[in-house]
Scaffold this motif. Sequence first.
Motif, PDB file in Angstrom:
ATOM      1  N   PRO A  53      49.918  41.967  31.333  1.00 46.82           N
ATOM      2  CA  PRO A  53      48.501  41.587  31.300  1.00 46.82           C
ATOM      3  C   PRO A  53      47.929  41.457  32.720  1.00 46.82           C
ATOM      4  CG  PRO A  53      49.773  40.214  29.803  1.00 46.82           C
ATOM      5  CD  PRO A  53      50.749  41.034  30.581  1.00 46.82           C
ATOM      6  N   GLN A  54      48.772  41.040  33.664  1.00 47.82           N
ATOM      7  CA  GLN A  54      48.317  40.895  35.052  1.00 47.82           C
ATOM      8  C   GLN A  54      47.969  42.265  35.639  1.00 47.82           C
ATOM      9  OE1 GLN A  54      51.019  38.840  37.642  1.00 47.82           O
ATOM     10  NE2 GLN A  54      49.555  38.769  39.320  1.00 47.82           N
ATOM     11  N   GLU A  68      41.122  46.003  36.039  1.00 50.68           N
ATOM     12  CA  GLU A  68      39.757  45.608  35.694  1.00 50.68           C
ATOM     13  C   GLU A  68      39.027  45.043  36.915  1.00 50.68           C
ATOM     14  OE1 GLU A  68      40.290  42.910  32.432  1.00 50.68           O
ATOM     15  OE2 GLU A  68      40.582  44.523  30.979  1.00 50.68           O
ATOM     16  N   LEU A  69      39.753  44.263  37.724  1.00 53.29           N
ATOM     17  CA  LEU A  69      39.156  43.711  38.936  1.00 53.29           C
ATOM     18  C   LEU A  69      38.812  44.813  39.929  1.00 53.29           C
ATOM     19  CD1 LEU A  69      41.376  40.538  39.428  1.00 53.29           C
ATOM     20  CD2 LEU A  69      38.973  40.615  38.725  1.00 53.29           C
ATOM     21  N   ALA A  86      38.455  37.297  31.747  1.00 54.73           N
ATOM     22  CA  ALA A  86      39.645  36.469  32.000  1.00 54.73           C
ATOM     23  C   ALA A  86      39.182  35.094  32.480  1.00 54.73           C
ATOM     24  CB  ALA A  86      40.523  37.132  33.063  1.00 54.73           C
ATOM     25  N   ASN A  87      40.095  34.114  32.468  1.00 48.85           N
ATOM     26  CA  ASN A  87      39.705  32.790  32.946  1.00 48.85           C
ATOM     27  C   ASN A  87      39.885  32.697  34.462  1.00 48.85           C
ATOM     28  OD1 ASN A  87      42.395  31.870  33.589  1.00 48.85           O
ATOM     29  ND2 ASN A  87      42.726  31.529  31.402  1.00 48.85           N
ATOM     30  N   ALA A 106      44.850  33.977  40.379  1.00 53.42           N
ATOM     31  CA  ALA A 106      46.260  34.361  40.565  1.00 53.42           C
ATOM     32  C   ALA A 106      46.374  35.823  40.990  1.00 53.42           C
ATOM     33  CB  ALA A 106      47.047  34.115  39.280  1.00 53.42           C
ATOM     34  N   VAL A 107      45.593  36.692  40.372  1.00 49.97           N
ATOM     35  CA  VAL A 107      45.624  38.109  40.741  1.00 49.97           C
ATOM     36  C   VAL A 107      45.071  38.287  42.151  1.00 49.97           C
ATOM     37  CG1 VAL A 107      44.685  40.393  40.226  1.00 49.97           C
ATOM     38  CG2 VAL A 107      45.553  38.964  38.375  1.00 49.97           C
ATOM     39  N   PHE A 108      43.979  37.596  42.473  1.00 49.72           N
ATOM     40  CA  PHE A 108      43.422  37.690  43.826  1.00 49.72           C
ATOM     41  C   PHE A 108      44.437  37.235  44.876  1.00 49.72           C
ATOM     42  CE2 PHE A 108      38.691  37.554  42.511  1.00 49.72           C
ATOM     43  CZ  PHE A 108      38.568  38.921  42.684  1.00 49.72           C
ATOM     44  N   LYS A 109      45.178  36.169  44.587  1.00 49.95           N
ATOM     45  CA  LYS A 109      46.191  35.686  45.542  1.00 49.95           C
ATOM     46  C   LYS A 109      47.271  36.736  45.778  1.00 49.95           C
ATOM     47  CE  LYS A 109      45.607  30.758  44.804  1.00 49.95           C
ATOM     48  NZ  LYS A 109      46.124  29.522  44.232  1.00 49.95           N
TER      49      LYS A 109
END
Length: 168
Positions: free
Chosen positions: A101-102, A108-109, A131-132, A138-141
């Motif tokens: 999912p990540q 998508e980002l 997404a929340n 978390a993905v940005f990090k």
Amino acid sequence: MKAENNNSKDTQERLLVSYILSAAWFVGLGGLHRLYNGKIGTGLLWLLTGGVLGIGQFVDLFIIPNMVDEQQMRLRAKAGLSPLGVPLNQPAVAAQVYRSPQEKLTMELLRAAEKRGGQLTVTQAVMETGANFAEVEAVFKELLKSGYVKIDNDPETGAVTYHFHELN
């Protein structure tokens, strides 16, 4: 490639069977090849008239390949395939399969950032992806750690903005 080979094999088999059925005229069964290839009306006519006194049967020796091709195309169309055996009504590009999912959220980002000139805030990302906040952060990090994005504050609003330098 494999679909083409199967189609060619099917066509060759149908062609062979058609010629064998055409030869049944010698035992009084003219027109079987036409019935086999979906030409019911003329097949019955050939059957009842001895292949239109043998003349139609003789002419068919030259047009059987076209009959076979037409029938193959009808059968493929009925099965939802193109003339080459490729499924119709399928998306041109196969749906992307993601390992996690990540990974899906990352894609998508990236699409959302591309739409916004390579810049994206967390709030914009949440709105674009559904997404929340925790998932987006978390993905940005991860993207920040790997060097794909840099972080800055918007000079006007002060919002934390992620810059995708490859998408500028």
